[in-house]
Motif scaffolding. Structure first.
Motif, PDB file in Angstrom:
ATOM      1  N   GLU A 153     125.355  97.404 -59.830  1.00 57.27           N
ATOM      2  CA  GLU A 153     124.866  96.230 -60.552  1.00 57.27           C
ATOM      3  C   GLU A 153     125.494  96.136 -61.942  1.00 57.27           C
ATOM      4  O   GLU A 153     125.843  95.051 -62.402  1.00 57.27           O
ATOM      5  CB  GLU A 153     123.339  96.276 -60.656  1.00 57.27           C
ATOM      6  CG  GLU A 153     122.646  96.097 -59.327  1.00 57.27           C
ATOM      7  CD  GLU A 153     121.134  96.252 -59.400  1.00 57.27           C
ATOM      8  OE1 GLU A 153     120.561  96.149 -60.508  1.00 57.27           O
ATOM      9  OE2 GLU A 153     120.516  96.479 -58.350  1.00 57.27           O
ATOM     10  N   GLU A 164     115.516 102.237 -52.201  1.00 54.14           N
ATOM     11  CA  GLU A 164     116.539 101.265 -51.822  1.00 54.14           C
ATOM     12  C   GLU A 164     117.190 100.606 -53.037  1.00 54.14           C
ATOM     13  O   GLU A 164     118.415 100.489 -53.127  1.00 54.14           O
ATOM     14  CB  GLU A 164     115.912 100.186 -50.934  1.00 54.14           C
ATOM     15  CG  GLU A 164     116.888  99.119 -50.506  1.00 54.14           C
ATOM     16  CD  GLU A 164     116.215  97.979 -49.741  1.00 54.14           C
ATOM     17  OE1 GLU A 164     116.848  96.921 -49.619  1.00 54.14           O
ATOM     18  OE2 GLU A 164     115.068  98.142 -49.297  1.00 54.14           O
ATOM     19  N   LYS A 165     116.380 100.171 -53.986  1.00 57.29           N
ATOM     20  CA  LYS A 165     116.873  99.338 -55.091  1.00 57.29           C
ATOM     21  C   LYS A 165     117.106 100.082 -56.399  1.00 57.29           C
ATOM     22  O   LYS A 165     117.824  99.587 -57.266  1.00 57.29           O
ATOM     23  CB  LYS A 165     115.884  98.194 -55.364  1.00 57.29           C
ATOM     24  CG  LYS A 165     115.681  97.273 -54.186  1.00 57.29           C
ATOM     25  CD  LYS A 165     116.917  96.470 -53.891  1.00 57.29           C
ATOM     26  CE  LYS A 165     116.636  95.459 -52.789  1.00 57.29           C
ATOM     27  NZ  LYS A 165     117.809  94.706 -52.431  1.00 57.29           N
ATOM     28  N   PHE A 166     116.478 101.230 -56.573  1.00 55.23           N
ATOM     29  CA  PHE A 166     116.588 101.952 -57.842  1.00 55.23           C
ATOM     30  C   PHE A 166     117.188 103.333 -57.614  1.00 55.23           C
ATOM     31  O   PHE A 166     116.533 104.357 -57.820  1.00 55.23           O
ATOM     32  CB  PHE A 166     115.223 102.039 -58.536  1.00 55.23           C
ATOM     33  CG  PHE A 166     114.774 100.731 -59.127  1.00 55.23           C
ATOM     34  CD1 PHE A 166     115.156 100.362 -60.404  1.00 55.23           C
ATOM     35  CD2 PHE A 166     113.984  99.862 -58.400  1.00 55.23           C
ATOM     36  CE1 PHE A 166     114.757  99.142 -60.951  1.00 55.23           C
ATOM     37  CE2 PHE A 166     113.568  98.655 -58.938  1.00 55.23           C
ATOM     38  CZ  PHE A 166     113.960  98.293 -60.209  1.00 55.23           C
ATOM     39  N   ARG A 216     112.885 102.386 -62.746  1.00 58.15           N
ATOM     40  CA  ARG A 216     111.935 102.989 -61.802  1.00 58.15           C
ATOM     41  C   ARG A 216     110.534 103.055 -62.409  1.00 58.15           C
ATOM     42  O   ARG A 216     109.548 102.705 -61.766  1.00 58.15           O
ATOM     43  CB  ARG A 216     112.397 104.384 -61.381  1.00 58.15           C
ATOM     44  CG  ARG A 216     113.621 104.360 -60.476  1.00 58.15           C
ATOM     45  CD  ARG A 216     114.065 105.776 -60.106  1.00 58.15           C
ATOM     46  NE  ARG A 216     113.102 106.423 -59.222  1.00 58.15           N
ATOM     47  CZ  ARG A 216     113.139 106.370 -57.901  1.00 58.15           C
ATOM     48  NH1 ARG A 216     114.110 105.724 -57.292  1.00 58.15           N
ATOM     49  NH2 ARG A 216     112.226 106.983 -57.179  1.00 58.15           N
ATOM     50  N   GLN A 252     123.115 102.257 -56.794  1.00 58.06           N
ATOM     51  CA  GLN A 252     122.812 100.822 -56.865  1.00 58.06           C
ATOM     52  C   GLN A 252     122.878 100.314 -58.306  1.00 58.06           C
ATOM     53  O   GLN A 252     123.432  99.243 -58.562  1.00 58.06           O
ATOM     54  CB  GLN A 252     121.424 100.542 -56.259  1.00 58.06           C
ATOM     55  CG  GLN A 252     121.040  99.082 -56.262  1.00 58.06           C
ATOM     56  CD  GLN A 252     121.964  98.197 -55.434  1.00 58.06           C
ATOM     57  OE1 GLN A 252     122.526  98.626 -54.437  1.00 58.06           O
ATOM     58  NE2 GLN A 252     122.133  96.955 -55.859  1.00 58.06           N
ATOM     59  N   TYR A 256     110.855 100.930 -51.623  1.00 55.63           N
ATOM     60  CA  TYR A 256     111.603  99.973 -52.441  1.00 55.63           C
ATOM     61  C   TYR A 256     112.421 100.698 -53.514  1.00 55.63           C
ATOM     62  O   TYR A 256     113.601 100.384 -53.731  1.00 55.63           O
ATOM     63  CB  TYR A 256     110.648  98.958 -53.083  1.00 55.63           C
ATOM     64  CG  TYR A 256     111.381  97.857 -53.798  1.00 55.63           C
ATOM     65  CD1 TYR A 256     111.896  96.769 -53.100  1.00 55.63           C
ATOM     66  CD2 TYR A 256     111.584  97.907 -55.175  1.00 55.63           C
ATOM     67  CE1 TYR A 256     112.583  95.753 -53.744  1.00 55.63           C
ATOM     68  CE2 TYR A 256     112.272  96.896 -55.829  1.00 55.63           C
ATOM     69  CZ  TYR A 256     112.772  95.825 -55.116  1.00 55.63           C
ATOM     70  OH  TYR A 256     113.466  94.839 -55.763  1.00 55.63           O
ATOM     71  N   THR A 295     120.063  86.076 -56.946  1.00 54.71           N
ATOM     72  CA  THR A 295     119.431  86.529 -55.706  1.00 54.71           C
ATOM     73  C   THR A 295     119.149  85.403 -54.722  1.00 54.71           C
ATOM     74  O   THR A 295     118.855  85.667 -53.566  1.00 54.71           O
ATOM     75  CB  THR A 295     118.116  87.278 -56.011  1.00 54.71           C
ATOM     76  OG1 THR A 295     117.236  86.400 -56.714  1.00 54.71           O
ATOM     77  CG2 THR A 295     118.381  88.527 -56.845  1.00 54.71           C
ATOM     78  N   GLU A 333     116.405  88.245 -63.279  1.00 51.55           N
ATOM     79  CA  GLU A 333     115.990  89.008 -62.098  1.00 51.55           C
ATOM     80  C   GLU A 333     114.923  90.032 -62.455  1.00 51.55           C
ATOM     81  O   GLU A 333     114.001  90.272 -61.673  1.00 51.55           O
ATOM     82  CB  GLU A 333     117.178  89.709 -61.440  1.00 51.55           C
ATOM     83  CG  GLU A 333     116.770  90.442 -60.178  1.00 51.55           C
ATOM     84  CD  GLU A 333     117.904  91.156 -59.471  1.00 51.55           C
ATOM     85  OE1 GLU A 333     117.610  91.909 -58.526  1.00 51.55           O
ATOM     86  OE2 GLU A 333     119.070  90.982 -59.855  1.00 51.55           O
ATOM     87  N   ARG A 334     115.069  90.671 -63.602  1.00 46.71           N
ATOM     88  CA  ARG A 334     114.091  91.682 -64.030  1.00 46.71           C
ATOM     89  C   ARG A 334     113.834  91.535 -65.518  1.00 46.71           C
ATOM     90  O   ARG A 334     114.760  91.390 -66.300  1.00 46.71           O
ATOM     91  CB  ARG A 334     114.620  93.098 -63.769  1.00 46.71           C
ATOM     92  CG  ARG A 334     114.900  93.387 -62.322  1.00 46.71           C
ATOM     93  CD  ARG A 334     115.406  94.809 -62.136  1.00 46.71           C
ATOM     94  NE  ARG A 334     115.957  94.923 -60.793  1.00 46.71           N
ATOM     95  CZ  ARG A 334     117.062  95.590 -60.481  1.00 46.71           C
ATOM     96  NH1 ARG A 334     117.745  96.224 -61.410  1.00 46.71           N
ATOM     97  NH2 ARG A 334     117.483  95.630 -59.238  1.00 46.71           N
TER      98      ARG A 334
END
Length: 175
Positions: free
Chosen positions: A57, A47-49, A24, A53, A44, A87, A98-99
């Motif tokens: 992952e 939703e993703k962090f 985050r 989730q 975002y 993705t 991805e990150r």
């Protein structure tokens, strides 16, 4: 701090809260205002962090996370995806970054390079043809970093941040 002082440690499920926090923080620092609206960033992140989730992952056998550690401090992390965890569907035997993020106060200290080098090791272990990633087309510093590391643009895709549709350039490096 010297380059060799950075240790790479695989993230374990018990580390999910730490991963959530650095995820985050680094995403907000990289893409928060003024680059993007506060509302879109918060949407975002919600939703993703989330812990749910992140745990999902971490449990995916085709995803791996690694922390960059400086002594006992987490100074960056990377998320790698193979096979169905990627993705985007990409032809061939591939590994996706991805990150890849470094804590703001530690940027410019080669930590991103150490994390990137870990992706090369994993790619070689998995015997993939190439490593690929998507990077926001409005992030010239990141694009230059990847170009210096042998990546070439091969496509584009859309990335939704809150209510905004953005463009990522897709870059790859043959192994």
């Amino acid at each position: 701090m010297a380059y060799q002082d950075i240790k790479i440690v695989e993230v374990q499920p018990k580390d999910s809260q730490k991963l959530l926090e650095i995820g985050r923080q680094t995403f907000y620092d990289a893409f928060g205002p003024p680059a993007n609206s506060e509302a879109n960033i918060q949407s975002y992140l919600q939703e993703k962090f989330t812990l749910e989730q992140i745990n999902k992952e971490l449990q995916n056998p085709n995803s791996q996370f690694f922390f960059a550690m400086l002594e006992s401090e987490i100074v960056g992390y990377i998320k790698l995806n193979s096979q169905g965890a990627q993705t985007e569907p990409v032809e061939g035997s591939t590994l996706e970054i991805e990150r890849i993020y470094v804590v703001k106060k530690h940027q410019g200290k080669k930590i991103g390079q150490v994390l990137f080098n870990q992706s090369l090791l994993i790619g070689k272990e998995k015997n993939v043809d190439f490593i690929w990633l998507g990077v926001w087309d409005q992030n010239p510093g990141a694009i230059r970093f990847y170009e210096r590391n042998g990546f070439k643009i091969f496509d584009k895709h859309q990335f939704t941040l809150g209510t905004e549709i953005q463009t990522d350039v897709m870059m790859k490096r043959l192994l």
